[in-house]
Structure formats: C-alpha cells, structure tokens
Scaffold this motif. Structure first.
Motif, PDB file in Angstrom:
ATOM      1  N   ILE A   1      36.393  50.842  32.796  1.00 30.96           N
ATOM      2  CA  ILE A   1      35.400  50.140  33.615  1.00 30.96           C
ATOM      3  C   ILE A   1      34.298  49.548  32.739  1.00 30.96           C
ATOM      4  CG2 ILE A   1      33.634  50.434  35.397  1.00 30.96           C
ATOM      5  CD1 ILE A   1      35.438  52.627  36.601  1.00 30.96           C
TER       6      ILE A   1
ATOM      7  N   VAL B   1      35.597  46.501  30.829  1.00 27.98           N
ATOM      8  CA  VAL B   1      35.756  45.320  31.689  1.00 27.98           C
ATOM      9  C   VAL B   1      34.402  44.681  31.973  1.00 27.98           C
ATOM     10  CG1 VAL B   1      36.418  44.576  34.010  1.00 27.98           C
ATOM     11  CG2 VAL B   1      37.919  46.106  32.724  1.00 27.98           C
TER      12      VAL B   1
ATOM     13  N   TYR C   1      41.627  41.652  34.913  1.00 29.16           N
ATOM     14  CA  TYR C   1      40.837  42.812  34.519  1.00 29.16           C
ATOM     15  C   TYR C   1      39.765  43.146  35.550  1.00 29.16           C
ATOM     16  CZ  TYR C   1      43.433  42.310  30.271  1.00 29.16           C
ATOM     17  OH  TYR C   1      44.475  42.224  29.375  1.00 29.16           O
TER      18      TYR C   1
ATOM     19  N   GLY D   1      39.572  46.907  36.723  1.00 29.58           N
ATOM     20  CA  GLY D   1      38.353  47.696  36.825  1.00 29.58           C
ATOM     21  C   GLY D   1      38.218  48.351  38.186  1.00 29.58           C
TER      22      GLY D   1
END
Length: 313
Positions: free
Chosen positions: A44, A47, A58, A62
């Motif tokens: 996370i 991203v 992406y 995420g």
C-alpha cells in the motif's frame, strides 16, 4: 434452562479440541498475521508513494492489499486472543458485526480481483483506448461499486440472522462467527436463508469469477497470434501474479461457500477458513513481489534509497 431464543452472547469453541496444546498455535499464527500485515502495508505504501505505480492496475492492487489487512483483522486478532483464554465469549452484537464485515470485505476482494482482470483486458485487448476506458474516474467508480455493493447486500443477510430463534444453545463450533455454524444453532426454518446465502455467493463469487475467466479468455486469444515469443511472455507476465491470486482466492471460497446448505463438516470449514484468513494474506505479498517485475524494481529502488540515506547519516 434459560431462554436462548435471542442470546446475549455466544461462545466460540475455536480450537478447544486441542486442549492445552492450542496455546502452542498462538506463536505461529501471530507470526503469520504480523507478516501478512507488514507485507500488505508495504505494498500500500509503495503504491501511494511511488509515481511509477500510479496506474489503474496498482490502484486496484492497493485496494486489494488493504482488503487483505481488513479481512484478517475481523477474525484473526480475536482468534489469537481466544487461544490464550479458557472462556471464548463474544457478544451477540459483536458476532453479528464480525459476520457482516468478514463476508462484506471478502466479497469486495473478489470484485476488486475482477476489476484487475478488466484492467488487464482493456490494456492488452484495447491498448489505444486504455487511457479513456480506464480513466481515474472510471477506476474510482469501479472500486467504489466493489466496496459498497457487498455491504448493502449484507444488510438483509445480517437482519435475518438477528431475528432468528437460537434455541440449540449458544456455542459456535468455529473460531469466528461463520454462517453455517450460526444457522446450526437456530431452531427456525433456515432453508430460505441458506438459499439466500447461495444466491449471494453466486452474485459476488461465481459471477466475478466468470467475468475474470472471460476477460482472460479474450486476453489469450489476443496474445497467442503475436509472432514474437518474447513479446508473448512479456504480455503474459503482467497477468501472472493476478492469475495466482485468482486461483488461490477463488478455489478455497468456491469449495467452501458456493454450495447451498450446510455441505461441509465443521472441521473442514475451520481448516479452509484458516487458510483464507491467515495463510493466503501472508502469501499474497510474496506472490505480488516475486512475480511482478515492476513491483520488484520499485522495491529494489526503495532499498537502494534507504541504503543511501543510512550511509549519508
């Protein structure tokens, strides 16, 4: 005997059959949970922080990693604490909340996987229109629908269980408030509820799986005519990690939930739920990094940047 038609609390049996040995499970399960949390958190952060990953693919990745964290948080911390205490009690309200969030977030993760498949389909089959078809607004709308639809569908599902008569005791033979063990405690006619659960599984699991399969069918028919073997490999490599996630995620869930009625034994449900709640979130970050060249490149760049900062200090 007390009237348990609407009990104030439930007792989760969890892994009580292991007796005192269940405390030994705490260490391995805690380690897997922490590694899954850290791995998905790293994805996370990457991203969000790295501009190379500010793409639809992406963006959905995420979202998927966030869902993996949230799904495990609904069941695993409670399971870990219950391994260390003799009385595994959860309130009626707490059980309904856990049930709602576990299945809502789980359904959302399958819809996000479908969004990822659609993204790959547009990127490979309609590359010239990719920027238009998968614009930021479209991606936000797809993700918003994936998050909101399961929570809305869970409202009647939860309300129906709130109004059941639970006169077969209050001991749930599971480590969280799963659907079938709850229905087994009810003396009401649950056939309609079981059919509704089956319809929900069809709507959120099988339908999304079908869309994913169709998307990859078109991708395969588009890529195979490419004369260059290296180009074909490069194109398919962008789908490898996603296909692995699809296989792991759908196989266990379809086996467990996409069947009407109480089809599986409690022990089988516990094992499969343990795999989907602990093992799969732990494996997914490794799958996403080891089978995705872009993510590996970003990770290597971040590691080199950290080494540079350490040397500078």
């Amino acid at each position: 005997m007390a009237n348990l038609s609407q009990p104030s609390k439930f007792v989760l049996s969890g892994f009580s059959s292991f007796g005192e040995l269940q405390a030994l499970l705490f260490g391995p399960f805690l380690m897997l949970y922490l590694l899954a949390f850290m791995g998905n958190t790293i994805i996370i952060v990457m991203v969000i922080a790295d501009t190379h990953l500010h793409t639809p693919m992406y963006f959905f990745l995420g979202n998927f990693s966030l869902l993996e964290i949230l799904v495990t948080m609904t069941a695993v911390p409670r399971m870990l604490s219950d391994l260390l205490v003799p009385h595994k009690v959860i309130t009626f309200t707490g059980c309904m909340v856990q049930f709602s969030f576990y299945f809502s977030l789980g359904s959302t993760s399958f819809l996000i996987l479908t969004d990822m498949a659609l993204d790959r389909f547009v990127a490979i089959c309609h590359p010239l229109r990719y920027g238009t078809l998968m614009s930021r607004a479209v991606c936000v709308q797809l993700a918003g629908a994936a998050w909101s639809a399961p929570f809305l569908a869970m409202v009647p599902t939860v309300l129906s269980r709130v109004h059941l008569d639970y006169c077969h005791g209050n001991v749930i033979n599971h480590f969280f408030c799963d659907s079938a063990p709850l229905l087994q405690l009810s003396c009401s006619d649950t056939r309609l509820l079981e059919f509704w659960d089956f319809l929900m599984a069809l709507a959120f699991v099988l339908s999304s799986f079908l869309v994913t399969l169709i998307s990859y069918g078109y991708i395969v028919t588009t890529v195979l005519p490419i004369p260059s073997a290296s180009s074909r490999r490069k194109t398919f490599s962008t789908c490898g990690s996603h296909l692995t996630l699809v296989f792991i995620g759908y196989s266990s869930t379809i086996f467990l939930y996409v069947r009407p009625g109480k089809a599986h034994s409690v022990q089988v449900r516990k094992v499969v739920a343990l795999v989907t709640s602990v093992l799969t979130p732990f494996l997914n970050p490794f799958i996403l990094t080891f089978r995705n060249e872009t993510v590996k490149t970003v990770l290597q760049g971040q590691m080199q940047r950290l080494k540079g900062l350490c040397k500078a200090q």
